[in-house]
Design a protein around this motif. Structure first.
Motif, PDB file in Angstrom:
ATOM      1  N   ALA A 221       0.834  -1.203   0.000  1.00 40.99           N
ATOM      2  CA  ALA A 221       0.000   0.000   0.000  1.00 40.99           C
ATOM      3  C   ALA A 221       0.870   1.256   0.000  1.00 40.99           C
ATOM      4  CB  ALA A 221      -0.945  -0.008   1.200  1.00 40.99           C
ATOM      5  N   ALA A 222       1.978   1.205   0.721  1.00 38.78           N
ATOM      6  CA  ALA A 222       2.891   2.354   0.739  1.00 38.78           C
ATOM      7  C   ALA A 222       3.422   2.638  -0.662  1.00 38.78           C
ATOM      8  CB  ALA A 222       4.051   2.098   1.707  1.00 38.78           C
ATOM      9  N   ARG A 223       3.695   1.593  -1.425  1.00 36.88           N
ATOM     10  CA  ARG A 223       4.165   1.787  -2.800  1.00 36.88           C
ATOM     11  C   ARG A 223       3.088   2.430  -3.663  1.00 36.88           C
ATOM     12  NH1 ARG A 223       7.745  -3.366  -4.551  1.00 36.88           N
ATOM     13  NH2 ARG A 223       9.142  -1.815  -5.446  1.00 36.88           N
ATOM     14  N   ALA A 224       1.850   2.048  -3.437  1.00 36.85           N
ATOM     15  CA  ALA A 224       0.744   2.634  -4.206  1.00 36.85           C
ATOM     16  C   ALA A 224       0.564   4.106  -3.864  1.00 36.85           C
ATOM     17  CB  ALA A 224      -0.555   1.861  -3.949  1.00 36.85           C
ATOM     18  N   VAL A 225       0.536   4.432  -2.570  1.00 36.72           N
ATOM     19  CA  VAL A 225       0.284   5.825  -2.192  1.00 36.72           C
ATOM     20  C   VAL A 225       1.502   6.720  -2.402  1.00 36.72           C
ATOM     21  CG1 VAL A 225      -1.590   5.237  -0.610  1.00 36.72           C
ATOM     22  CG2 VAL A 225       0.719   5.516   0.271  1.00 36.72           C
ATOM     23  N   GLN A 226       2.666   6.125  -2.524  1.00 37.43           N
ATOM     24  CA  GLN A 226       3.846   6.934  -2.835  1.00 37.43           C
ATOM     25  C   GLN A 226       3.686   7.583  -4.212  1.00 37.43           C
ATOM     26  OE1 GLN A 226       7.518   4.741  -2.892  1.00 37.43           O
ATOM     27  NE2 GLN A 226       8.754   6.581  -2.965  1.00 37.43           N
ATOM     28  N   VAL A 227       3.126   6.827  -5.154  1.00 38.70           N
ATOM     29  CA  VAL A 227       2.933   7.337  -6.510  1.00 38.70           C
ATOM     30  C   VAL A 227       1.615   8.101  -6.629  1.00 38.70           C
ATOM     31  CG1 VAL A 227       2.735   6.678  -8.941  1.00 38.70           C
ATOM     32  CG2 VAL A 227       4.345   5.475  -7.451  1.00 38.70           C
ATOM     33  N   LEU A 228       0.585   7.624  -5.946  1.00 35.23           N
ATOM     34  CA  LEU A 228      -0.745   8.257  -5.990  1.00 35.23           C
ATOM     35  C   LEU A 228      -1.152   8.661  -4.570  1.00 35.23           C
ATOM     36  CD1 LEU A 228      -2.494   5.698  -8.383  1.00 35.23           C
ATOM     37  CD2 LEU A 228      -1.579   7.947  -8.982  1.00 35.23           C
ATOM     38  N   PRO A 229      -0.550   9.741  -4.031  1.00 31.63           N
ATOM     39  CA  PRO A 229      -0.737  10.055  -2.615  1.00 31.63           C
ATOM     40  C   PRO A 229      -2.158  10.437  -2.215  1.00 31.63           C
ATOM     41  CG  PRO A 229       0.483  11.798  -3.725  1.00 31.63           C
ATOM     42  CD  PRO A 229       0.341  10.664  -4.704  1.00 31.63           C
ATOM     43  N   ASP A 230      -2.994  10.825  -3.138  1.00 30.46           N
ATOM     44  CA  ASP A 230      -4.370  11.209  -2.797  1.00 30.46           C
ATOM     45  C   ASP A 230      -5.398  10.158  -3.200  1.00 30.46           C
ATOM     46  OD1 ASP A 230      -3.455  13.593  -1.761  1.00 30.46           O
ATOM     47  OD2 ASP A 230      -3.704  14.680  -3.636  1.00 30.46           O
ATOM     48  N   TRP A 231      -4.961   8.974  -3.597  1.00 30.89           N
ATOM     49  CA  TRP A 231      -5.885   7.937  -4.030  1.00 30.89           C
ATOM     50  C   TRP A 231      -6.518   7.295  -2.799  1.00 30.89           C
ATOM     51  CZ3 TRP A 231      -4.567   2.452  -5.921  1.00 30.89           C
ATOM     52  CH2 TRP A 231      -5.691   1.857  -6.497  1.00 30.89           C
ATOM     53  N   TRP A 232      -7.801   7.528  -2.632  1.00 31.31           N
ATOM     54  CA  TRP A 232      -8.485   7.124  -1.407  1.00 31.31           C
ATOM     55  C   TRP A 232      -8.476   5.620  -1.172  1.00 31.31           C
ATOM     56  CZ3 TRP A 232     -13.279   4.531  -1.210  1.00 31.31           C
ATOM     57  CH2 TRP A 232     -13.910   4.354  -2.447  1.00 31.31           C
ATOM     58  N   LEU A 233      -8.576   4.818  -2.210  1.00 35.73           N
ATOM     59  CA  LEU A 233      -8.554   3.361  -1.992  1.00 35.73           C
ATOM     60  C   LEU A 233      -7.195   2.912  -1.460  1.00 35.73           C
ATOM     61  CD1 LEU A 233     -10.503   2.013  -5.099  1.00 35.73           C
ATOM     62  CD2 LEU A 233     -11.213   1.928  -2.705  1.00 35.73           C
ATOM     63  N   GLY A 234      -6.137   3.436  -2.048  1.00 35.33           N
ATOM     64  CA  GLY A 234      -4.799   3.096  -1.559  1.00 35.33           C
ATOM     65  C   GLY A 234      -4.605   3.540  -0.119  1.00 35.33           C
ATOM     66  N   MET A 235      -5.086   4.738   0.188  1.00 34.54           N
ATOM     67  CA  MET A 235      -4.952   5.265   1.542  1.00 34.54           C
ATOM     68  C   MET A 235      -5.749   4.429   2.545  1.00 34.54           C
ATOM     69  SD  MET A 235      -5.175   9.309   0.632  1.00 34.54           S
ATOM     70  CE  MET A 235      -4.786   9.951   2.246  1.00 34.54           C
ATOM     71  N   MET A 236      -6.917   3.941   2.126  1.00 33.59           N
ATOM     72  CA  MET A 236      -7.731   3.137   3.033  1.00 33.59           C
ATOM     73  C   MET A 236      -7.030   1.835   3.399  1.00 33.59           C
ATOM     74  SD  MET A 236     -11.636   3.719   1.690  1.00 33.59           S
ATOM     75  CE  MET A 236     -12.227   2.346   2.628  1.00 33.59           C
ATOM     76  N   VAL A 237      -6.492   1.158   2.406  1.00 35.75           N
ATOM     77  CA  VAL A 237      -5.816  -0.112   2.694  1.00 35.75           C
ATOM     78  C   VAL A 237      -4.528   0.135   3.473  1.00 35.75           C
ATOM     79  CG1 VAL A 237      -4.778  -2.174   1.671  1.00 35.75           C
ATOM     80  CG2 VAL A 237      -6.890  -1.271   0.742  1.00 35.75           C
TER      81      VAL A 237
END
Length: 136
Positions: A61-77
């Motif tokens: 999840a950290a890898r996902a939000v590193q690239v897409l920091p405002d993506w709510w699904l990534g932030m939730m997980v």
């Protein structure tokens, strides 16, 4: 890579964690530079989280939000994984960031997500509850 990655994410929502992980990893191996790879990491994170493997869920999840920091699904997980791993202060920080991005988001918002199994939705809700996401 798109087909494997999409299948991997669908399998995560369906609760088929091991198959999801295999497909998402295959997608990443086929095309490691794909701009859609944050979605692959989200699929991995969701699958690991639902399987109770919170450390790998946090990492992906950290890898996902590193690239897409405002993506709510990534932030939730990410927040749920941190809470599951006992990293509550970090989880609460991610929830605060999530609420700045999506002020209307609550645990009730999980009803819109395409979980095939109610138990998986509740598992994510438990992590987010620990992380401080309000019920409504």
């Amino acid at each position: 890579s798109l087909a494997y990655g999409t299948l991997g994410t669908v399998l995560a929502w369906a609760g088929a964690s091991e198959e999801s992980i295999a497909n998402n990893r295959r997608a990443l191996k086929i095309n490691p530079g794909d701009p859609l790879n944050p979605h692959r990491y989200f699929g991995l994170a969701l699958a690991h989280y639902l399987a109770g493997r919170y450390g790998p869920a946090v990492d992906d999840a950290a890898r996902a939000v590193q690239v897409l920091p405002d993506w709510w699904l990534g932030m939730m997980v990410y927040a749920a994984g941190l809470a599951g791993a006992g990293r509550l202060a970090e989880a609460r920080t991610v929830v605060a960031d999530l609420r700045r991005t999506r002020p209307d988001i609550t645990l009730a918002s999980l009803a819109t997500l395409p979980f095939a199994r109610a138990a998986d939705r509740e598992h994510l809700a438990q992590g987010l509850r620990k992380a401080g996401l309000p019920e409504r």
